[in-house]
Design a protein around this motif. Structure first.
Motif, mmCIF file in Angstrom:
data_model
loop_
_atom_site.group_PDB
_atom_site.id
_atom_site.type_symbol
_atom_site.label_atom_id
_atom_site.label_comp_id
_atom_site.label_asym_id
_atom_site.label_seq_id
_atom_site.Cartn_x
_atom_site.Cartn_y
_atom_site.Cartn_z
ATOM 1 N N TYR A 176 1.355 -7.529 4.486
ATOM 2 C CA TYR A 176 1.367 -6.286 3.788
ATOM 3 C C TYR A 176 2.267 -5.531 4.351
ATOM 4 N N ARG A 177 2.759 -4.552 3.432
ATOM 5 C CA ARG A 177 3.567 -3.158 3.996
ATOM 6 C C ARG A 177 2.703 -2.195 3.593
ATOM 7 N N ALA A 178 2.614 -1.073 4.366
ATOM 8 C CA ALA A 178 2.070 0.261 3.941
ATOM 9 C C ALA A 178 2.930 1.278 4.330
ATOM 10 N N TYR A 179 3.375 2.236 3.123
ATOM 11 C CA TYR A 179 4.225 3.247 3.458
ATOM 12 C C TYR A 179 3.573 4.362 3.009
ATOM 13 N N ALA A 180 3.853 5.334 3.667
ATOM 14 C CA ALA A 180 3.589 7.004 3.460
ATOM 15 C C ALA A 180 4.766 7.687 3.048
ATOM 16 N N THR A 210 4.811 0.328 -5.517
ATOM 17 C CA THR A 210 4.259 -1.029 -4.943
ATOM 18 C C THR A 210 5.191 -2.112 -5.359
ATOM 19 N N ASP A 211 5.802 -1.944 -6.737
ATOM 20 C CA ASP A 211 6.516 -2.903 -7.278
ATOM 21 C C ASP A 211 7.685 -3.202 -6.140
ATOM 22 N N GLY A 212 8.534 -1.798 -5.887
ATOM 23 C CA GLY A 212 9.530 -1.955 -5.189
ATOM 24 C C GLY A 212 9.157 -2.609 -3.775
ATOM 25 N N MET A 213 8.175 -2.257 -3.385
ATOM 26 C CA MET A 213 7.831 -2.750 -2.007
ATOM 27 C C MET A 213 7.776 -4.295 -1.895
ATOM 28 N N ALA A 214 7.100 -4.832 -3.056
ATOM 29 C CA ALA A 214 7.170 -6.211 -3.237
ATOM 30 C C ALA A 214 8.487 -6.753 -3.481
ATOM 31 N N ALA A 215 9.431 -6.193 -3.930
ATOM 32 C CA ALA A 215 10.599 -6.602 -4.196
ATOM 33 C C ALA A 215 11.303 -6.723 -3.021
ATOM 34 N N ILE A 265 0.830 -1.241 -0.177
ATOM 35 C CA ILE A 265 0.005 0.045 0.114
ATOM 36 C C ILE A 265 0.934 1.167 -0.056
ATOM 37 N N ASP A 266 0.802 2.323 -0.988
ATOM 38 C CA ASP A 266 1.353 3.208 -1.295
ATOM 39 C C ASP A 266 0.516 4.493 -0.838
ATOM 40 N N VAL A 267 0.618 5.226 0.455
ATOM 41 C CA VAL A 267 0.009 6.536 0.611
ATOM 42 C C VAL A 267 0.938 7.410 0.113
ATOM 43 N N GLY A 268 0.677 7.846 -1.119
ATOM 44 C CA GLY A 268 1.372 8.778 -1.936
ATOM 45 C C GLY A 268 0.870 10.260 -1.662
ATOM 46 N N SER A 269 1.623 11.236 -2.593
ATOM 47 C CA SER A 269 1.265 12.847 -2.397
ATOM 48 C C SER A 269 -0.072 12.759 -3.076
ATOM 49 N N PHE A 270 -0.472 12.211 -4.288
ATOM 50 C CA PHE A 270 -1.571 12.416 -5.024
ATOM 51 C C PHE A 270 -2.662 11.256 -5.008
ATOM 52 N N ILE A 321 -4.900 -0.787 9.347
ATOM 53 C CA ILE A 321 -3.879 -0.687 8.613
ATOM 54 C C ILE A 321 -2.780 0.024 9.347
ATOM 55 N N ASP A 322 -1.382 -0.521 9.436
ATOM 56 C CA ASP A 322 -0.176 0.403 10.290
ATOM 57 C C ASP A 322 0.413 0.875 9.059
ATOM 58 N N VAL A 323 0.259 2.202 9.134
ATOM 59 C CA VAL A 323 1.070 3.012 7.832
ATOM 60 C C VAL A 323 2.311 3.413 8.416
ATOM 61 N N LYS A 324 3.441 3.159 7.727
ATOM 62 C CA LYS A 324 4.806 3.688 8.036
ATOM 63 C C LYS A 324 5.366 4.818 7.390
ATOM 64 N N ILE A 325 5.668 5.963 7.726
ATOM 65 C CA ILE A 325 6.201 7.127 7.056
ATOM 66 C C ILE A 325 7.568 6.933 6.785
ATOM 67 N N ILE A 326 8.105 6.644 5.424
ATOM 68 C CA ILE A 326 9.478 6.101 5.115
ATOM 69 C C ILE A 326 10.338 7.679 4.727
ATOM 70 N N SER A 327 11.269 7.581 4.936
ATOM 71 C CA SER A 327 12.333 8.809 4.498
ATOM 72 C C SER A 327 12.383 8.765 3.164
ATOM 73 N N ASN A 328 12.718 9.948 2.658
ATOM 74 C CA ASN A 328 12.999 10.020 1.206
ATOM 75 C C ASN A 328 14.059 9.039 0.570
ATOM 76 N N SER A 329 15.246 8.857 1.400
ATOM 77 C CA SER A 329 16.281 8.055 0.944
ATOM 78 C C SER A 329 15.597 6.598 0.767
ATOM 79 N N GLU A 330 14.837 6.301 1.697
ATOM 80 C CA GLU A 330 14.196 4.753 1.660
ATOM 81 C C GLU A 330 13.208 4.570 0.683
ATOM 82 N N GLN A 331 12.263 5.601 0.111
ATOM 83 C CA GLN A 331 11.412 5.739 -0.735
ATOM 84 C C GLN A 331 11.963 5.455 -1.977
ATOM 85 N N ARG A 332 13.459 6.157 -2.449
ATOM 86 C CA ARG A 332 13.988 5.925 -3.559
ATOM 87 C C ARG A 332 14.750 4.706 -3.732
#
Length: 519
Positions: free
Chosen positions: A77-81, A296-301, A8-13, A104-115
């Motif tokens: 599952y994993r849910a990232y914001a 989400t592809d990256g989260m699965a990988a 689950i990707d809680v994105g900006s848009f 759903i337990d959403v985790k805020i990830i840093s920009n470096s983790e996101q990229r």
């Protein structure tokens, strides 16, 4: 055996749910993708917080995601914001509401983790990824909140920088101005150039870039239209330029019709194309590769890698180490000494495996700290440890979480200062899926790694590598550092004895230097 995993990707848009099947042989297959457009970034970038109306909408969407996950019998599952939630002042309240009302337990990830997660999705396309990064390559990840530009050379990551060029952020900057279409396009171009001119001077210089890898949600819609009727992920510069000019001449209504999207999304497509257009120009890239990956592809990988179901041919840990070494070079650190301290620190760490209880992730953090231990001297020779701490905290190191970066910064801070357990600053505990071996009391982890770095630095006190070929082993309550160096090692011996008190306090072992005289 096949595992069903949800990302689950809680994105900006938008909120996105990806359902994946992962086999024991490492095959990751996308089964379903569900998206819901919700402009969290619009609230955050304008007001600094997320409105209650959007919290209500998010809860409804996530409840629907939970229902879909149950239908697919998802066990994990994993849910990232990302940036919108990161920058919202009320993010913790919002996350608590989501947890209580949806489960759903959403985790805020840093920009470096996101990229970093996005890079893993690209690397899953192994053959194409390896082929592209053998020559000078720029990975340009344009998101709704920001843009990341990463440079590869001969399979190694040489630099990565985050710029405030997210397409939603750009649009919001000009949203309150009464502009013609041409005026808006000119202003967007000016804003992009304003950020990229400094980036070009500091990081591109004379670096030769042959390929540009374009990732991020906004480029997918553009690529889909450009490549209509063919399957190729490669785009020539000529093809892109032709499509850019076509898009530039369209009204917003025409853009909506062409891409079959609403007005909100259509208004983001020109800023997306403009950023890539300028990046192609300043890098001089010859080809553009759009691998078509999502967050989400990256989260699965990432999940598959953590569960040891997949192994990448590309070394991501090496990327992190090379990035830290390049940072040390940028701050004019004496690299022969940096290398000696790094090697000594790893020797000490490996010789104490039975005593420190730490794992591979902590070993990596020690290695990074060894590379950066003297970077603060770039600013001042006195009090450089505080400067080093601030420089590391102000620099995103790709692949490290915010907590891990704090650990590295504290090791660098205390490797010369008196260690005060109650004053060690770590803003939060690692998440449950952290790779750290110890996640309870991070001040103890920092103390252990600080003691090791202090000793490693002492082993090259003269900056001449006298103990480079030393052997280490624990015997009778001592860490014996055995050397056959014929040179005078008095300076190293005094320094090791000086750092021995703290080392013994932490591990209950006293380091001693023994010089074996050659006959």
């Amino acid at each position: 055996m096949v595992r069903t995993f949800a990302a689950i990707d809680v994105g900006s848009f938008e909120l996105e749910l990806g359902i994946y099947e992962i086999t024991d042989k490492g095959n990751v297959r996308s089964v379903d993708q569900v998206k819901h457009m919700i402009a969290l970034g619009k609230d955050t970038y304008n007001t600094g917080k997320i409105s209650y109306r959007l919290v209500e909408e998010m809860c409804e969407v996530l409840q629907d995601f939970v229902r879909i996950m149950k239908e697919y019998q998802v066990k994990e599952y994993r849910a990232y914001a990302t940036s919108a939630m990161r920058e919202a002042r009320n993010s913790q309240i919002v996350l608590e509401q989501l947890r209580v009302r949806t489960g759903i337990d959403v985790k805020i990830i840093s920009n470096s983790e996101q990229r970093f997660i996005s890079y893993k999705a690209i690397a899953a396309k192994d053959a194409e990824f390896q082929k592209n990064i053998q020559r000078g390559t720029a990975i340009v990840d344009v998101g709704f909140g920001s843009m990341q530009a990463s440079l590869f050379d001969k399979d190694a990551l040489v630099s990565t920088q985050n710029l405030p060029l997210g397409v939603l952020r750009l649009r919001e900057l000009i949203a309150h101005e009464k502009l013609t279409q041409q005026g808006a396009q000119n202003l967007i171009a000016e804003l992009i150039d304003n950020e990229l001119v400094t980036y070009r001077k500091m990081y591109l210089k004379d670096r030769e870039i042959k390929n540009l890898i374009a990732i991020g949600e906004p480029i997918l819609s553009i690529h889909y239209k450009m490549a209509e009727g063919r399957r190729s992920e490669q785009i020539t510069i000529q093809e892109f330029n032709r499509f850019y000019e076509r898009l530039k001449g369209m009204t917003l209504a025409q853009t909506e019709d062409l891409f079959d999207v609403n007005e909100e999304y259509a208004s983001l497509l020109f800023p997306t194309a403009a950023i890539y257009k300028r990046m192609l120009e300043i890098t001089g890239a010859e080809f553009m590769w759009v691998p078509g990956i999502r967050m989400t592809d990256g989260m699965a990988a990432e999940y598959a890698e953590d569960k040891k179901l997949i192994r990448f041919n590309h070394s991501f840990e090496n990327d992190i180490i090379v990035t830290s070494r390049n940072m040390a070079k940028r701050y004019k650190c004496y690299m022969p000494h940096i290398q000696n301290v790094e090697e000594a620190a790893l020797k000490v760490f490996d010789s104490l495996k039975k005593y420190h209880g730490l794992g591979a992730r902590e070993r990596l953090l020690l290695q990074i700290a060894a590379n950066l231990h003297s970077c603060g001297k770039f600013v001042t020779m006195r009090g450089s440890e505080e400067c080093g701490y601030n420089m590391i905290m102000a620099t995103e190191i790709i692949g490290l979480s915010h907590v891990e970066r704090e650990i590295v910064a504290n090791i660098v801070k205390y490797h010369q200062q008196k260690f005060r357990y109650n004053e060690v600053e770590v803003s939060a505990k690692p998440s449950k899926d952290s790779r750290l071996a110890s996640t309870e009391d991070l001040s103890i982890v920092i103390a252990k790694l600080t003691a090791i770095l202090r000793l490693a630095n002492s082993m090259d006190r003269g900056h001449t590598g006298k103990l480079k070929d030393s052997r280490l082993n624990v015997k009778d309550g001592q860490l014996v550092i055995q050397t056959e160096c014929a040179a005078d090692v008095t300076l190293e011996s005094i320094s090791i004895a000086d750092k021995g008190d703290f080392f013994e306090e932490i591990f209950g072992i006293r380091p001693v230097l023994r010089q074996k005289r050659r006959v």
